[in-house]
Design an enzyme around this catalytic site. Structure first.
Site, short mmCIF file in Angstrom:
data_model
loop_
_atom_site.label_atom_id
_atom_site.label_comp_id
_atom_site.label_asym_id
_atom_site.label_seq_id
_atom_site.Cartn_x
_atom_site.Cartn_y
_atom_site.Cartn_z
N CYS A 10 -13.59 12.51 23.38
CA CYS A 10 -14.23 13.33 22.36
C CYS A 10 -15.42 12.57 21.75
CB CYS A 10 -13.23 13.68 21.27
SG CYS A 10 -13.92 14.54 19.85
N ASP A 11 -16.59 13.18 21.74
CA ASP A 11 -17.80 12.53 21.21
C ASP A 11 -17.66 12.14 19.74
OD1 ASP A 11 -19.10 12.69 23.64
OD2 ASP A 11 -20.13 14.56 23.14
#
Length: 119
Positions: A10-11
């Site tokens: 997840c960024d």
């Protein structure tokens, strides 16, 4: 000790991890998918931030659920759903002795961490 919960690809979780490392804060990373979750953890989070804030209704997992699973969720139903589908939890979730926070913004993390012991 702080614990950052999320999924590794997840960024936003990556940004939070970089921020914690840049500020030389000790933390443990807990991957929802790899490390699993417990009812106790989810209970703490629903108590700490509330059901609405904890549940990610913008993701594909939520949209792919049948309507009957999404409608009329109470706390117990939500906890069961989050155990079954951990990606429904908004990310990242930062937890410490006095912290339970969902999401990542530098200004919010700065305010949360200010004055917190990191030992």
């Amino acid at each position: 000790m702080l614990t950052l919960y999320g999924i590794s690809n997840c960024d936003t979780v990556r940004k939070a991890r970089k921020w914690l490392e840049a500020h030389q804060l000790d933390y443990h990373f807990h991957d929802f998918r790899k490390d699993g979750l417990t009812t106790e953890q989810i209970s703490r989070w629903t108590d700490g931030v509330g059901m609405e804030k904890l549940l990610n209704k913008r993701g594909t997992t939520w949209r792919s659920l049948p309507e009957e699973r999404r409608d009329g969720l109470d706390t117990q139903g939500l906890q069961s759903l989050l155990l079954e589908y951990p990606t429904l939890i908004k990310r990242p979730l930062l937890e410490g002795d006095t912290i339970c926070h969902v999401g990542f913004k530098e200004t919010e993390y700065s305010a949360l961490i200010n004055g917190v012991s990191h030992e």
